[in-house]
Design an enzyme around this catalytic site. Sequence first.
Site, PDB file in Angstrom:
ATOM      1  N   LYS A 187       0.843  -1.218   0.000  1.00  0.00           N
ATOM      2  CA  LYS A 187       0.000   0.000   0.000  1.00  0.00           C
ATOM      3  C   LYS A 187       0.865   1.251   0.000  1.00  0.00           C
ATOM      4  CE  LYS A 187      -1.732   1.514   4.083  1.00  0.00           C
ATOM      5  NZ  LYS A 187      -1.444   2.902   4.484  1.00  0.00           N
ATOM      6  N   ASP A 228       4.672   0.098  12.095  1.00  0.00           N
ATOM      7  CA  ASP A 228       3.446  -0.502  11.552  1.00  0.00           C
ATOM      8  C   ASP A 228       3.282  -1.974  11.929  1.00  0.00           C
ATOM      9  OD1 ASP A 228       2.817   1.906  10.436  1.00  0.00           O
ATOM     10  OD2 ASP A 228       3.458   1.386   8.414  1.00  0.00           O
TER      11      ASP A 228
END
Length: 422
Positions: free
Chosen positions: A22, A308
């Site tokens: 992404k 993340d």
Amino acid sequence: MKAAHIVGERRLEGNVRVSGSKNACLPILAASLLTDEECVINNVPRLSDIDTMLEIFKTIGVDSSYISSHTLKIQARSLSCEVPEQLVKKMRASIYLMGVLLGRLRRVVIHKPGGCVIGERPFDLHIKGFKALGCEISEKDGTWMLDGKNLHGTTVCLSGPHGSTVTGTVNVVMAAIKAPGRTIIESAAIEPEVIDLCRYLISMGAKIDGIGTSTLTIHGGEPLHGCEYTIIGDRMEAGTFVCAGLITGGNIEISGLEFGLLDSFLHSLRKTGANVFQNTDGTIHVQSEKPLVAIDVVTGPHPGFPTDLQAQLCVLLTQSNGNSTIRESIYPNRFMYVAELNKMGANIDHTGECAHIKGSIPLKGAHLWATDLRAGAALYLAGLCAKGDTFIHDIFHIDRGYEALESKLQMLGAKIERITVD
Ligand code: EPU
């Protein structure tokens, strides 16, 4: 509203392939607007953040369409410099339109973006970079107006209180590509997603030296052309599956990622005693043989432990022997998921930028609310190992960054489905 229903305590087994990244795809889509020629992008992940970017493209006059399930063609023959506020507010990555339109059109009108709520996320370094390139910027009611008629090469340092900035580096690179002269970016982010963007720009004809280092030299003003490019695999998705394998006592193989992109994460996991390794072809093998032990981890910019994957690691550590600590150095407030895990019986104490995690605590199913993308992924992991039924709400966060997460987990043997709730 959709929710995920997970019946826990199932061992995961088999192979899974990660989708395209992404955070590499979003800047690469934006960079395609730097030329009026057609660009073809392969390995595009099917995510709501990508849909949002394509919706923005449509409103500013860019043609884009899928020519196969994960291949997009994009052509920006002509463009508007005004980006609609409602769409920009949906996603932080819409900030990339700022650098791209500044470079291509020399004028931008754009509202400040929204995005996941994970703490303070300023844009001062982006603004600093654009101003150094000769851009004049004014702001009214949350809308920036950029005038770049005097854009030129410069030297600028993008270091902030928490290190460099990923989106800031990308944004300044994209504007500098179109600014005549040489631009040197010091303290540039070196995340693999920044490298992928630079490689894409090179295949469009850009000249950039120092790719993968913290000093990027951009030889601006070179003509750019269309090209075909394949996006790297998603290291955060791969890391999430690694945790899923370990937390369920499973045995899984993860493909689709380049070798070496998850080194510090895998290194930390090996310190817990986990049997995880990556082949040179990129395939990651996860085999859960024995209980894991506690570790202390500090997140940091690449090549440090990725923020993340912090929430996902935290869930894993609730099942390890001993007490662990995670210190979050990039987004000190990125612990909103802790309250949800504690509802399941976890014993995590969150103070300041640290979470202290008591290990070997069995989790039990509960109703949980995802607060952001990675927090949501962590709750899925907790549901996979918990006793009983877990229901995860607000899973639109998951759709922003994980493609087909439920069906990939089902293929590995998880009992998980999407249900409709009031
Ligand atoms: N920062 C500043 N000034 C700025 C920009 C950032 O001080 O102008 C600070 C931030 O407050 C933060 C740090 O620098 O402490 C890092 O911010 P950065 O700009 O690198 O992060 P970001 O652009 O907000 C990207 C990813 C995040 C990922 C971070 C760190 C995208 C669209 N987002 O965010 O991804 O956590 O880099 O690697 O690429 C996610 O995918 O879930 C996600 C949040």
